[in-house]
Design a protein around this motif. Sequence first.
Motif, PDB file in Angstrom:
ATOM      1  N   SER A  53       0.831  -1.207   0.000  1.00  0.00           N
ATOM      2  CA  SER A  53       0.000   0.000   0.000  1.00  0.00           C
ATOM      3  C   SER A  53       0.866   1.258   0.000  1.00  0.00           C
ATOM      4  O   SER A  53       0.518   2.262  -0.626  1.00  0.00           O
ATOM      5  CB  SER A  53      -0.920  -0.005   1.224  1.00  0.00           C
ATOM      6  OG  SER A  53      -1.829  -1.086   1.175  1.00  0.00           O
ATOM      7  N   LEU A  54       1.979   1.213   0.702  1.00  0.00           N
ATOM      8  CA  LEU A  54       2.891   2.359   0.699  1.00  0.00           C
ATOM      9  C   LEU A  54       3.470   2.590  -0.693  1.00  0.00           C
ATOM     10  O   LEU A  54       3.564   3.735  -1.158  1.00  0.00           O
ATOM     11  CB  LEU A  54       4.022   2.126   1.708  1.00  0.00           C
ATOM     12  CG  LEU A  54       3.620   2.201   3.180  1.00  0.00           C
ATOM     13  CD1 LEU A  54       4.736   1.651   4.067  1.00  0.00           C
ATOM     14  CD2 LEU A  54       3.300   3.642   3.581  1.00  0.00           C
ATOM     15  N   ARG A  55       3.840   1.527  -1.368  1.00  0.00           N
ATOM     16  CA  ARG A  55       4.365   1.679  -2.726  1.00  0.00           C
ATOM     17  C   ARG A  55       3.319   2.286  -3.643  1.00  0.00           C
ATOM     18  O   ARG A  55       3.620   3.160  -4.465  1.00  0.00           O
ATOM     19  CB  ARG A  55       4.808   0.327  -3.269  1.00  0.00           C
ATOM     20  CG  ARG A  55       6.017  -0.260  -2.573  1.00  0.00           C
ATOM     21  CD  ARG A  55       6.450  -1.542  -3.269  1.00  0.00           C
ATOM     22  NE  ARG A  55       7.106  -2.451  -2.343  1.00  0.00           N
ATOM     23  CZ  ARG A  55       7.456  -3.686  -2.632  1.00  0.00           C
ATOM     24  NH1 ARG A  55       7.212  -4.170  -3.845  1.00  0.00           N
ATOM     25  NH2 ARG A  55       8.050  -4.451  -1.732  1.00  0.00           N
ATOM     26  N   ALA A  56       2.053   1.823  -3.505  1.00  0.00           N
ATOM     27  CA  ALA A  56       0.981   2.349  -4.364  1.00  0.00           C
ATOM     28  C   ALA A  56       0.763   3.838  -4.107  1.00  0.00           C
ATOM     29  O   ALA A  56       0.567   4.619  -5.044  1.00  0.00           O
ATOM     30  CB  ALA A  56      -0.311   1.564  -4.113  1.00  0.00           C
ATOM     31  N   LEU A  57       0.810   4.266  -2.827  1.00  0.00           N
ATOM     32  CA  LEU A  57       0.620   5.676  -2.498  1.00  0.00           C
ATOM     33  C   LEU A  57       1.745   6.518  -3.093  1.00  0.00           C
ATOM     34  O   LEU A  57       1.503   7.590  -3.666  1.00  0.00           O
ATOM     35  CB  LEU A  57       0.569   5.854  -0.983  1.00  0.00           C
ATOM     36  CG  LEU A  57       0.414   7.292  -0.489  1.00  0.00           C
ATOM     37  CD1 LEU A  57      -0.948   7.854  -0.883  1.00  0.00           C
ATOM     38  CD2 LEU A  57       0.602   7.372   1.025  1.00  0.00           C
ATOM     39  N   TYR A  58       2.984   6.062  -2.966  1.00  0.00           N
ATOM     40  CA  TYR A  58       4.120   6.832  -3.483  1.00  0.00           C
ATOM     41  C   TYR A  58       4.112   6.859  -5.003  1.00  0.00           C
ATOM     42  O   TYR A  58       4.491   7.872  -5.608  1.00  0.00           O
ATOM     43  CB  TYR A  58       5.426   6.248  -2.945  1.00  0.00           C
ATOM     44  CG  TYR A  58       5.789   6.790  -1.586  1.00  0.00           C
ATOM     45  CD1 TYR A  58       7.011   7.390  -1.346  1.00  0.00           C
ATOM     46  CD2 TYR A  58       4.881   6.729  -0.524  1.00  0.00           C
ATOM     47  CE1 TYR A  58       7.334   7.911  -0.099  1.00  0.00           C
ATOM     48  CE2 TYR A  58       5.192   7.238   0.717  1.00  0.00           C
ATOM     49  CZ  TYR A  58       6.413   7.829   0.930  1.00  0.00           C
ATOM     50  OH  TYR A  58       6.714   8.355   2.151  1.00  0.00           O
ATOM     51  N   ASP A  59       3.690   5.771  -5.639  1.00  0.00           N
ATOM     52  CA  ASP A  59       3.585   5.780  -7.099  1.00  0.00           C
ATOM     53  C   ASP A  59       2.539   6.782  -7.568  1.00  0.00           C
ATOM     54  O   ASP A  59       2.700   7.428  -8.613  1.00  0.00           O
ATOM     55  CB  ASP A  59       3.212   4.382  -7.610  1.00  0.00           C
ATOM     56  CG  ASP A  59       4.377   3.407  -7.577  1.00  0.00           C
ATOM     57  OD1 ASP A  59       5.511   3.842  -7.277  1.00  0.00           O
ATOM     58  OD2 ASP A  59       4.160   2.207  -7.836  1.00  0.00           O
ATOM     59  N   LEU A 100      -4.590   3.597   2.014  1.00  0.00           N
ATOM     60  CA  LEU A 100      -3.724   4.624   2.569  1.00  0.00           C
ATOM     61  C   LEU A 100      -3.852   5.903   1.744  1.00  0.00           C
ATOM     62  O   LEU A 100      -3.733   5.881   0.518  1.00  0.00           O
ATOM     63  CB  LEU A 100      -2.266   4.173   2.586  1.00  0.00           C
ATOM     64  CG  LEU A 100      -1.894   2.980   3.463  1.00  0.00           C
ATOM     65  CD1 LEU A 100      -0.381   2.848   3.562  1.00  0.00           C
ATOM     66  CD2 LEU A 100      -2.502   3.092   4.850  1.00  0.00           C
ATOM     67  N   VAL A 101      -4.053   7.037   2.457  1.00  0.00           N
ATOM     68  CA  VAL A 101      -4.203   8.313   1.765  1.00  0.00           C
ATOM     69  C   VAL A 101      -3.225   9.365   2.299  1.00  0.00           C
ATOM     70  O   VAL A 101      -3.237  10.512   1.842  1.00  0.00           O
ATOM     71  CB  VAL A 101      -5.652   8.837   1.874  1.00  0.00           C
ATOM     72  CG1 VAL A 101      -6.593   7.974   1.060  1.00  0.00           C
ATOM     73  CG2 VAL A 101      -6.099   8.922   3.332  1.00  0.00           C
ATOM     74  N   GLY A 102      -2.373   8.981   3.260  1.00  0.00           N
ATOM     75  CA  GLY A 102      -1.395   9.930   3.765  1.00  0.00           C
ATOM     76  C   GLY A 102      -0.343   9.251   4.613  1.00  0.00           C
ATOM     77  O   GLY A 102      -0.622   8.230   5.254  1.00  0.00           O
ATOM     78  N   THR A 103       0.889   9.792   4.593  1.00  0.00           N
ATOM     79  CA  THR A 103       1.971   9.273   5.434  1.00  0.00           C
ATOM     80  C   THR A 103       2.812  10.434   5.954  1.00  0.00           C
ATOM     81  O   THR A 103       2.902  11.494   5.322  1.00  0.00           O
ATOM     82  CB  THR A 103       2.923   8.326   4.666  1.00  0.00           C
ATOM     83  OG1 THR A 103       3.614   9.079   3.646  1.00  0.00           O
ATOM     84  CG2 THR A 103       2.191   7.168   4.029  1.00  0.00           C
ATOM     85  N   GLY A 104       3.442  10.223   7.092  1.00  0.00           N
ATOM     86  CA  GLY A 104       4.410  11.160   7.629  1.00  0.00           C
ATOM     87  C   GLY A 104       5.341  10.422   8.573  1.00  0.00           C
ATOM     88  O   GLY A 104       4.877   9.688   9.448  1.00  0.00           O
ATOM     89  N   ALA A 105       6.647  10.578   8.406  1.00  0.00           N
ATOM     90  CA  ALA A 105       7.625   9.837   9.207  1.00  0.00           C
ATOM     91  C   ALA A 105       8.395  10.773  10.122  1.00  0.00           C
ATOM     92  O   ALA A 105       8.648  11.932   9.785  1.00  0.00           O
ATOM     93  CB  ALA A 105       8.611   9.092   8.299  1.00  0.00           C
TER      94      ALA A 105
END
Length: 395
Positions: A53-59, A100-105
């Motif tokens: 899912s993270l890969r799909a969001l970044y793509d 997933l619609v958002g990320t922050g590290a």
Amino acid sequence: MSELWSPSELELRDLPQDGVLQARLEAALADHLTQASGEGVRFRLANPDDELSLRALYDAHPMHLSDFDLIYDRSPDFFSLMRARGVAHTLVVAERDGRLVGTGATSLRRGTWAGREDVLLAYLGDLRVAFDRRLMLRWRKFYAGCLLRFQRDVGVEAMLTAVLGDNLMAQQSLASERKRTPYRYAPCGNLTMLNVLGRWRRSSPRGQVCWGQAALLDAQELRRADLLDHRVWAPGGVPISVRDASGRPILALRIVSPDSRKRMRLSRTGRGFQMARSLSRTLGSPLPGEGECLRTLYAFQVAFAADLPGPMRAQALFDVAHAVMDQGELRAREILALPLPSAFGVVQAARAGLVAQATSVKLFEVEAIMDLGSSLREAVRESPSRDVAFEMAWV
């Protein structure tokens, strides 16, 4: 990549992980994640099951630059880069309808701040939010709550982030003074990331380039006087140094490649990049096309003599670039990324015989400004011309 430097020599290393600090970081966020969730959006900590899912969001949300778009490819383990840039880390995600619609590290590490060593610092990165006005408004409030807890509950004294100069959307969304947000981005430095593609002529170094044990000794000498804000010393890489005519060390760094943890994939190219790609083919080191990954070598843990002026800093880095190419380490589909002083770029590189592309990087210190006393707000030191240690290899 050539056989001269093995992948293990160039590899970024994990920082020693701090389990106690990791637990404190996650505990500080636990209630906030629950309280912020609702109205169809769930905030939570990411885990290895989110890899695809993270890969799909970044793509779906590349980094938009002036002449090309970049997708950060973090396969096969998205979290491996976070272990290299922090002793503790979290990746918070926003999830809607199971997607997933958002990320922050956040990556925590101990380094130098305001002349003090062993201070708890944070790097904020991996910010991706789907373009949805209501979601972005909710994310801003959630994000500010996370920052507050990092400062108040975890004890973070300074938080650093970077925005590419071409990424106008991110600058307008995060750092614009016109927006009323519950956090503040204070400018704390600018630099130029010079991406060396090759050279049009060989140039003899102005200084003496050293390798191996000599370079390690030079690095030790320069480190003793280095108290740059956000300086974090870390292992890994091939050591190189440059000495002036008197034999004094003026630059020490290590060359690393994070290719096993991250790569940059091109998703759109404009005319300028296509011209650079044609030129790179004539140099024997063709740049990748759309959909292909760009392998990169980075100057890592760069330390200058404190009194070295900007032009000499740039020249010492140009000497390193030629030395790397003399070793045969800049080959097809590889670039060497060097952090130049902000006033320098492709023109100065061309005069030194190098063919390069340049990207400006703006550094900001971040603070939450809701429910905070003045003592924490005063910790942010705003100065666009400050020297701040910044590692592009960790981004």
